[in-house]
Design a protein around this motif. Structure first.
Motif, PDB file in Angstrom:
ATOM      1  N   VAL A  88       0.842  -1.197   0.000  1.00 46.16           N
ATOM      2  CA  VAL A  88       0.000   0.000   0.000  1.00 46.16           C
ATOM      3  C   VAL A  88       0.880   1.251   0.000  1.00 46.16           C
ATOM      4  O   VAL A  88       1.776   1.401   0.829  1.00 46.16           O
ATOM      5  CB  VAL A  88      -0.940   0.020   1.228  1.00 46.16           C
ATOM      6  CG1 VAL A  88      -1.801   1.281   1.226  1.00 46.16           C
ATOM      7  CG2 VAL A  88      -1.811  -1.222   1.235  1.00 46.16           C
ATOM      8  N   SER A  89       0.602   2.142  -0.924  1.00 39.45           N
ATOM      9  CA  SER A  89       1.329   3.397  -1.038  1.00 39.45           C
ATOM     10  C   SER A  89       0.342   4.516  -1.328  1.00 39.45           C
ATOM     11  O   SER A  89      -0.806   4.263  -1.729  1.00 39.45           O
ATOM     12  CB  SER A  89       2.365   3.313  -2.167  1.00 39.45           C
ATOM     13  OG  SER A  89       1.712   3.289  -3.427  1.00 39.45           O
ATOM     14  N   PRO A  90       0.744   5.768  -1.160  1.00 35.71           N
ATOM     15  CA  PRO A  90      -0.155   6.883  -1.482  1.00 35.71           C
ATOM     16  C   PRO A  90      -0.606   6.881  -2.941  1.00 35.71           C
ATOM     17  O   PRO A  90      -1.665   7.420  -3.268  1.00 35.71           O
ATOM     18  CB  PRO A  90       0.701   8.119  -1.172  1.00 35.71           C
ATOM     19  CG  PRO A  90       1.696   7.649  -0.169  1.00 35.71           C
ATOM     20  CD  PRO A  90       2.003   6.238  -0.558  1.00 35.71           C
ATOM     21  N   SER A 114      -6.889   3.838   4.575  1.00 34.59           N
ATOM     22  CA  SER A 114      -7.419   4.365   5.834  1.00 34.59           C
ATOM     23  C   SER A 114      -6.926   3.580   7.046  1.00 34.59           C
ATOM     24  O   SER A 114      -6.918   4.108   8.166  1.00 34.59           O
ATOM     25  CB  SER A 114      -8.955   4.367   5.809  1.00 34.59           C
ATOM     26  OG  SER A 114      -9.477   3.041   5.873  1.00 34.59           O
ATOM     27  N   PHE A 115      -6.518   2.335   6.864  1.00 39.50           N
ATOM     28  CA  PHE A 115      -6.014   1.546   7.981  1.00 39.50           C
ATOM     29  C   PHE A 115      -4.715   2.127   8.551  1.00 39.50           C
ATOM     30  O   PHE A 115      -4.333   1.828   9.681  1.00 39.50           O
ATOM     31  CB  PHE A 115      -5.791   0.093   7.566  1.00 39.50           C
ATOM     32  CG  PHE A 115      -7.036  -0.607   7.080  1.00 39.50           C
ATOM     33  CD1 PHE A 115      -8.243  -0.423   7.719  1.00 39.50           C
ATOM     34  CD2 PHE A 115      -7.000  -1.433   5.970  1.00 39.50           C
ATOM     35  CE1 PHE A 115      -9.402  -1.050   7.277  1.00 39.50           C
ATOM     36  CE2 PHE A 115      -8.150  -2.080   5.523  1.00 39.50           C
ATOM     37  CZ  PHE A 115      -9.351  -1.881   6.179  1.00 39.50           C
ATOM     38  N   PHE A 116      -4.037   2.964   7.763  1.00 40.00           N
ATOM     39  CA  PHE A 116      -2.772   3.559   8.194  1.00 40.00           C
ATOM     40  C   PHE A 116      -2.958   4.911   8.870  1.00 40.00           C
ATOM     41  O   PHE A 116      -2.034   5.407   9.512  1.00 40.00           O
ATOM     42  CB  PHE A 116      -1.841   3.752   6.987  1.00 40.00           C
ATOM     43  CG  PHE A 116      -1.328   2.478   6.384  1.00 40.00           C
ATOM     44  CD1 PHE A 116      -0.041   2.038   6.659  1.00 40.00           C
ATOM     45  CD2 PHE A 116      -2.108   1.714   5.531  1.00 40.00           C
ATOM     46  CE1 PHE A 116       0.455   0.872   6.104  1.00 40.00           C
ATOM     47  CE2 PHE A 116      -1.623   0.545   4.961  1.00 40.00           C
ATOM     48  CZ  PHE A 116      -0.344   0.121   5.260  1.00 40.00           C
ATOM     49  N   HIS A 117      -4.128   5.537   8.712  1.00 44.12           N
ATOM     50  CA  HIS A 117      -4.300   6.931   9.093  1.00 44.12           C
ATOM     51  C   HIS A 117      -4.046   7.175  10.574  1.00 44.12           C
ATOM     52  O   HIS A 117      -3.300   8.083  10.946  1.00 44.12           O
ATOM     53  CB  HIS A 117      -5.704   7.411   8.716  1.00 44.12           C
ATOM     54  CG  HIS A 117      -5.890   7.543   7.241  1.00 44.12           C
ATOM     55  ND1 HIS A 117      -7.104   7.776   6.635  1.00 44.12           N
ATOM     56  CD2 HIS A 117      -4.993   7.459   6.211  1.00 44.12           C
ATOM     57  CE1 HIS A 117      -6.956   7.837   5.328  1.00 44.12           C
ATOM     58  NE2 HIS A 117      -5.692   7.640   5.050  1.00 44.12           N
ATOM     59  N   GLU A 148       9.876   1.020   6.141  1.00 43.76           N
ATOM     60  CA  GLU A 148       9.829   0.658   4.728  1.00 43.76           C
ATOM     61  C   GLU A 148       8.434   0.848   4.139  1.00 43.76           C
ATOM     62  O   GLU A 148       8.249   0.734   2.928  1.00 43.76           O
ATOM     63  CB  GLU A 148      10.298  -0.779   4.546  1.00 43.76           C
ATOM     64  CG  GLU A 148      11.770  -0.983   4.934  1.00 43.76           C
ATOM     65  CD  GLU A 148      12.231  -2.416   4.783  1.00 43.76           C
ATOM     66  OE1 GLU A 148      11.370  -3.294   4.533  1.00 43.76           O
ATOM     67  OE2 GLU A 148      13.437  -2.673   4.924  1.00 43.76           O
ATOM     68  N   SER A 149       7.447   1.143   4.975  1.00 41.29           N
ATOM     69  CA  SER A 149       6.090   1.376   4.491  1.00 41.29           C
ATOM     70  C   SER A 149       6.017   2.707   3.744  1.00 41.29           C
ATOM     71  O   SER A 149       6.315   3.762   4.319  1.00 41.29           O
ATOM     72  CB  SER A 149       5.106   1.400   5.669  1.00 41.29           C
ATOM     73  OG  SER A 149       3.866   1.969   5.271  1.00 41.29           O
ATOM     74  N   PRO A 150       5.603   2.696   2.487  1.00 40.48           N
ATOM     75  CA  PRO A 150       5.466   3.956   1.746  1.00 40.48           C
ATOM     76  C   PRO A 150       4.483   4.915   2.402  1.00 40.48           C
ATOM     77  O   PRO A 150       4.639   6.135   2.302  1.00 40.48           O
ATOM     78  CB  PRO A 150       4.960   3.500   0.373  1.00 40.48           C
ATOM     79  CG  PRO A 150       5.410   2.087   0.238  1.00 40.48           C
ATOM     80  CD  PRO A 150       5.323   1.529   1.628  1.00 40.48           C
TER      81      PRO A 150
END
Length: 434
Positions: free
Chosen positions: A301-303, A359-362, A395-397
């Motif tokens: 997952v990336s922007p 949204s899970f990253f927000h 390392e998560s974008p």
């Protein structure tokens, strides 16, 4: 340490663990020659990996059975055969030390089904496995290497308290490492030492001044984002090359596993707490597969993601939902107005719109960014112009984008081997001080 020719580092992570080692004679010619090769067989022998999952399995008589991928696979077999109830299986148990308010040698931890087990035995058995696995790997280079030929270094998060650090030292000694042959190192410090000696081309920004933040007098912030915790420290490089900590290490439980928790909360919202609890209890193998698949997908997952993300929903979950609600899972979800055009079904798969997956990253990214902003308001951080991101979650974008966007006036540097920076840095830090 002066008489030891080998330094071995164990990175005991929340989600994954691994090790690296370095030889004194090789250090003299190439300080970055650190052995960190594919030693762990992945599930079903499909390949090899630098790290293995931090999970451990004990038999019904509380004897160590397996660790890592082997433990995952054995426990999955036990689940499918319905023979798991008398076994003891723990995963991601490192975070239990962080959350334990009164940690003692006789502290017990609970399995997911409520069985109690001595925490010290869990950690000492895990360390013992990694030590023996490493000695076997070292044997490929130098025959006859034993415990006493090595100086061992064990990582701990910088935000752990003294009780947790002492507990880890006790566990390591119980695993057969003598106290005089053991060092406890803070993860951000180890990562800093490794990154400062990386060649310029190893930096993701490709800038020729990529290592300028490690020049004498420079100040920089280390954001060590792992699976369980985020450690934040601020260092100043002294003229003799040593580091001075400018700000007491801080952070919180905002690592990569919080993204998994956000997905689980989403499933609870879809299905209800009782349904998910029963699904996890009665169909544990399917539940583990569901989370394991998400673990893989979340890394992509990336922007810039503009395609739907497909996740398999086990038949057992559909059946559990039907039993609890008297309607089909698909039928109820399709009636929810807030999910219109965000979630669709295709066969046994659920397809999520990119915005929903992101949204899970927000919440996690917002928490980390907010904490950093509060820190940069403090006078102790004046002159800090660089953020060094290390750890697997770095390392998560999505996290990298959040940091770069909110701190656009600062230099955000991420080494290409962000997930291995702590592990390799431990070997380098220890052997460089021999």
């Amino acid at each position: 340490m002066s008489h030891k020719t080998i330094v071995a580092a164990i990175d005991f992570g929340t989600t994954y663990s691994g090790y690296a080692f370095s030889f004194g004679h090789e250090f003299k010619t190439d300080p970055l020659k650190i052995s960190c090769t594919n030693h762990f067989h992945t599930r079903s022998g499909a390949g090899m990996s630098l790290k293995t999952p931090t999970c451990i399995l004990f038999s019904p008589d509380q004897q160590f059975h397996s660790f890592g991928y082997e433990a995952e696979e054995k426990y999955s077999d036990l689940l499918m055969d319905g023979e798991h109830r008398t076994w003891y299986y723990f995963q991601r148990f490192k975070m239990m030390l962080y959350s334990c308010q009164d940690l003692k040698r006789d502290t017990n931890l609970q399995t997911s089904d409520g069985k109690s087990f001595p925490a010290i035995k869990i950690f000492s058995s895990a360390i013992n496995y990694l030590v023996n696995h490493m000695l076997s790997a070292m044997g490929d280079k130098v025959a006859g290497v034993g415990h006493d030929d090595v100086h061992w270094v064990l990582t701990v998060p910088a935000i752990w308290d003294d009780k947790a650090k002492h507990f880890m030292r006790t566990a390591a000694e119980m695993a057969g490492i003598k106290g005089q042959n053991l060092s406890i190192a803070l993860e951000p410090e180890a990562a800093s030492f490794f990154c400062r000696y990386l060649p310029v081309e190893k930096w993701s920004d490709g800038d020729k001044s990529g290592i300028s933040c490690f020049e004498p007098g420079k100040r920089y912030l280390v954001l060590d984002a792992g699976g369980g915790t985020v450690d934040i420290t601020v260092h100043e490089v002294l003229h003799d090359g040593h580091l001075r900590e400018l700000f007491k290490a801080n952070g919180g439980p905002w690592g990569g596993t919080t993204i998994d928790e956000a997905y689980k909360e989403f499933l609870v919202d879809l299905c209800g707490q009782n349904t998910i609890a029963r699904f996890e209890r009665d169909f544990k193998d399917d539940f583990m597969d569901l989370l394991r698949e998400f673990e893989v997908k979340k890394r992509t997952v990336s922007p810039e993601l503009d395609q739907k993300v497909t996740l398999k929903i086990p038949i057992a979950l559909h059946e559990a939902f039907q039993d609890d609600h008297g309607k089909s899972f698909r039928e109820v979800v399709s009636e929810r107005q807030d999910l219109q055009r965000k979630l669709v079904f295709a066969g046994d798969k659920m397809r999520l719109e990119p915005s929903l997956m992101k949204s899970f990253f927000h919440k996690t990214c917002y928490t980390i960014v907010g904490h950093l902003k509060d820190m940069f308001d403090k006078p102790e951080l004046s002159g800090v112009a660089t953020i060094l991101m290390v750890g697997g979650f770095s390392e998560s974008p999505m996290l990298r984008h959040a940091i770069q966007t909110n701190f656009s006036r600062m230099r955000v540097v991420v080494p290409n081997e962000a997930g291995l920076a702590v592990l390799k840095g431990l070997s380098y830090l220890a052997i460089s001080r021999r």
